[in-house]
Design an enzyme around this catalytic site. Structure first.
Site, PDB file in Angstrom:
ATOM      1  CE  LYS A 126      -3.522  -2.699  -0.059  1.00  0.00           C
ATOM      2  NZ  LYS A 126      -4.477  -3.095   0.940  1.00  0.00           N
TER       3      LYS A 126
HETATM    4  C1  LIG Z   1      -5.488  -4.030   1.373  1.00  0.00           C
HETATM    5  C2  LIG Z   1      -6.940  -3.779   1.417  1.00  0.00           C
HETATM    6  C3  LIG Z   1      -7.710  -4.078   2.541  1.00  0.00           C
HETATM    7  C4  LIG Z   1      -7.188  -4.827   3.720  1.00  0.00           C
HETATM    8  O1  LIG Z   1      -6.057  -4.297   4.296  1.00  0.00           O
HETATM    9  P1  LIG Z   1      -5.067  -5.240   5.157  1.00  0.00           P
HETATM   10  O2  LIG Z   1      -4.193  -4.255   5.845  1.00  0.00           O
HETATM   11  O3  LIG Z   1      -4.334  -6.105   4.185  1.00  0.00           O
HETATM   12  O4  LIG Z   1      -5.900  -6.015   6.095  1.00  0.00           O
HETATM   13  C5  LIG Z   1      -9.046  -3.708   2.522  1.00  0.00           C
HETATM   14  N1  LIG Z   1      -9.611  -3.114   1.452  1.00  0.00           N
HETATM   15  C6  LIG Z   1      -8.894  -2.841   0.344  1.00  0.00           C
HETATM   16  C7  LIG Z   1      -9.581  -2.163  -0.802  1.00  0.00           C
HETATM   17  C8  LIG Z   1      -7.553  -3.185   0.290  1.00  0.00           C
HETATM   18  O5  LIG Z   1      -6.850  -2.940  -0.828  1.00  0.00           O
END
Ligand SMILES: *Cc1c(COP(=O)(O)O)cnc(C)c1O
Length: 389
Positions: free
Chosen positions: A196
């Site tokens: 991310k």
């Molecule tokens: C990555 C992601 C999540 C979950 O995040 P984590 O930190 O991996 O639990 C939720 N929604 C979207 C759209 C994502 O890309």
């Protein structure tokens, strides 16, 4: 494949494989984590609080609650707003599984809305069609890093008395008509998974201006205990109460140190992502092989993903051709309403979201991350532009 990213090329190498996304961790980040390791607090302590305050300030929100993942933050959001059995929450079908699953954790029912074909953002007209007397909330997903139509979604939510939640796991640092993501919905959720916008290893955060929801989330992340260990220590108390069971969703100070250090580099990371995105946009302007998703000029995009539509049924071949060349293309996402769990447990079926079902056959995410060099981008561009069936 050359890499001009000196920061972590020694620590880890993908060899000649170019992933679709990857964290950039440098010596400052490492030093920040080591500092916490030498301190008295390893789990939720002063560094978590500092990270929360800094992120709230950056995104223009009053309260921030750090948790162990973006998924945990979504669960806190659903629990805070009181989602429970019988309640429906509208979610886009083009998203990561966690968006819909967070509704299921609370016993609620995710109702899948279709997306707009040019941006894959939730389609406000389909949201409106899917509202029933049981609908309690909408979760907008800023797909690929581009903010949704918050003005329109806000108007629909107000008219029907719904809570507007933003799953901004792709869009930390983005803005919509100049307003930062984090200030556009009633609750906004971020993820700090390594792929991310900033990395904490694992981690997430919920931001809101609602003091009661923030307070609820602080309790919910710590087993439902109303007074945490630090408060008890500070106030000389041993007594604690649990009005309702929560979870262990705490973020550690070790993770917070990395996230906080990375937050200081967010603008720099975003600038690099925007540069790669512009390079791609120019290169694919007249491409017959791929067509990039549209990016609106009312948005400052965070470019978590760079998604293109492969022309004329060529996606599978293009995918394999690029993978064979060491280019880490991926598909984000297979429509969630077509997952076997949702088909079986919630009676979803092909035909529920026709736009998403059609575009999902063509889309492909190509590499974009701050440590990518111009040469890396050119390798991707050449591989795509020279592709023929
Ligand atoms: C990555 C992601 C999540 C979950 O995040 P984590 O930190 O991996 O639990 C939720 N929604 C979207 C759209 C994502 O890309």
């Amino acid at each position: 494949m050359s890499r001009d990213d000196k920061s972590n090329s020694k620590a880890f190498s993908f060899g000649t494989f170019l992933p679709y996304g990857r964290q950039s961790v440098d010596e400052d980040d490492i030093a920040a984590v080591v500092e916490v390791l030498r301190s008295p607090w390893l789990t939720t302590g002063p560094t978590v609080a500092a990270f929360e305050n800094a992120l709230a300030a950056r995104v223009g929100s009053e309260f921030a609650v750090a948790v162990s993942s973006g998924t945990a933050a979504l669960h806190c959001a659903m629990a805070s707003i009181g989602i429970g059995p019988g309640d429906e929450v509208i979610v886009p079908t083009i998203t990561f599984l966690a968006t819909a699953n967070s509704v299921v954790y609370q016993g609620g029912k995710p109702v899948f809305a279709d997306v707009l074909p040019d941006s894959l953002l939730i389609d406000p007209a389909d949201v409106e069609r899917k509202i029933t007397p049981r609908t309690k909330a909408i979760i907008a997903v800023d797909y690929a890093g581009q903010p949704c139509d918050y003005g329109v979604l806000r108007e629909i939510a107000s008219r029907h008395g719904l809570i507007l939640v933003a799953d901004a796991c792709h869009s930390l640092g983005a803005s919509h008509y100049g307003q930062p993501v984090g200030s556009l919905a009633d609750i906004t959720v971020f993820s700090f998974h390594p792929v991310k916008l900033i990395a904490a290893g694992e981690g997430g955060m919920l931001v809101t201006d609602n003091a009661a929801w923030a307070e609820f989330s602080r309790t919910f992340r710590n087993h439902g205990m109303t007074v945490d260990h630090r408060q008890r220590l500070a106030e000389g108390l041993w007594r604690y109460d649990m009005p309702a069971p929560g979870y262990n969703y705490r973020m550690s100070d070790i993770h917070a140190a990395l996230g906080f250090s990375q937050l200081r580099k967010l603008e720099q990371f975003l600038a690099r992502r925007r540069l790669i995105a512009t390079t791609y946009a120019n290169a694919f302007n007249n491409s017959t092989v791929v067509k990039p998703l549209s990016a609106r000029d009312t948005n400052e995009h965070a470019w978590h993903l760079y998604v293109v539509a492969a022309s004329g049924g060529s996606r599978e071949d293009l995918f394999h051709s690029l993978r064979d060349k060491g280019i880490g293309v991926n598909v984000h996402y297979y429509p969630v309403h077509l997952q076997s769990y949702y088909r079986n447990a919630y009676d979803t079926a092909a035909g529920d979201c026709p736009v998403a079902e059609a575009v999902a056959q063509n889309m492909l995410s190509i590499p974009i991350f701050p440590g990518m060099s111009e040469e890396d981008a050119q390798i991707v561009i050449d591989a795509i532009n020279s592709f023929s069936l």
